[in-house]
Write a protein that holds these residues in place. Sequence first.
Motif, PDB file in Angstrom:
ATOM      1  N   ALA A  19       0.832  -1.200   0.000  1.00  0.00           N
ATOM      2  CA  ALA A  19       0.000   0.000   0.000  1.00  0.00           C
ATOM      3  C   ALA A  19       0.871   1.256   0.000  1.00  0.00           C
ATOM      4  N   GLN A  20       1.957   1.260   0.780  1.00  0.00           N
ATOM      5  CA  GLN A  20       2.852   2.417   0.820  1.00  0.00           C
ATOM      6  C   GLN A  20       3.554   2.585  -0.525  1.00  0.00           C
ATOM      7  N   HIS A  21       3.940   1.488  -1.144  1.00  0.00           N
ATOM      8  CA  HIS A  21       4.606   1.545  -2.446  1.00  0.00           C
ATOM      9  C   HIS A  21       3.645   2.136  -3.495  1.00  0.00           C
ATOM     10  N   ALA A  22       2.402   1.680  -3.481  1.00  0.00           N
ATOM     11  CA  ALA A  22       1.410   2.186  -4.438  1.00  0.00           C
ATOM     12  C   ALA A  22       1.144   3.674  -4.204  1.00  0.00           C
ATOM     13  N   ALA A  45       1.861   6.666  -6.871  1.00  0.00           N
ATOM     14  CA  ALA A  45       0.797   7.576  -7.281  1.00  0.00           C
ATOM     15  C   ALA A  45       1.211   9.032  -7.095  1.00  0.00           C
ATOM     16  N   ARG A  46       1.938   9.318  -6.027  1.00  0.00           N
ATOM     17  CA  ARG A  46       2.404  10.686  -5.775  1.00  0.00           C
ATOM     18  C   ARG A  46       3.413  11.146  -6.822  1.00  0.00           C
ATOM     19  N   LYS A  47       4.270  10.222  -7.253  1.00  0.00           N
ATOM     20  CA  LYS A  47       5.297  10.571  -8.257  1.00  0.00           C
ATOM     21  C   LYS A  47       4.650  10.877  -9.600  1.00  0.00           C
ATOM     22  N   THR A  48       3.592  10.160  -9.952  1.00  0.00           N
ATOM     23  CA  THR A  48       2.950  10.378 -11.255  1.00  0.00           C
ATOM     24  C   THR A  48       2.022  11.572 -11.225  1.00  0.00           C
TER      25      THR A  48
END
Length: 133
Positions: A122-125, A129-132
């Motif tokens: 969940a943290q990775h996702a 999402a924040r980077k994109t």
Amino acid sequence: MTAHPVSPGQRFGRWTVLERARAKPGDRHVMWLCRCACGVERPVRPRDLRTGRTKGCIACHTRKDLKGEVFGAWTVLDISHVSPGRKLYWLCRCTCGDEHPVEGSSLRLGRSTRCGSCRSRAQHALRKARKTA
């Protein structure tokens, strides 16, 4: 003579009788060493076992049974163990299928809502999402 003798292997509530407990100096009462389903062992009077006065250890007696309840991604299966610090741990299954012991207060207070591998995913996702964005 006792109406219903107690013997090793018998179950009374959450207690399983293990063996006759060693008497303390000056103690007149017969005691049996019993193990609660959560793993706690202590001496118990046979009368208390037979009459139902005690059905398990104090840790199990004073805490709410969480079996079957859902906390986030956790589903509580059963009692796992009681820690040396007297904290009750529950065996839980995450929605991903992993099973782990989780401290009861962490479940009730919302400090643990899923297993470590799901939390990492969940943290990775979230980071992705924040980077994109």
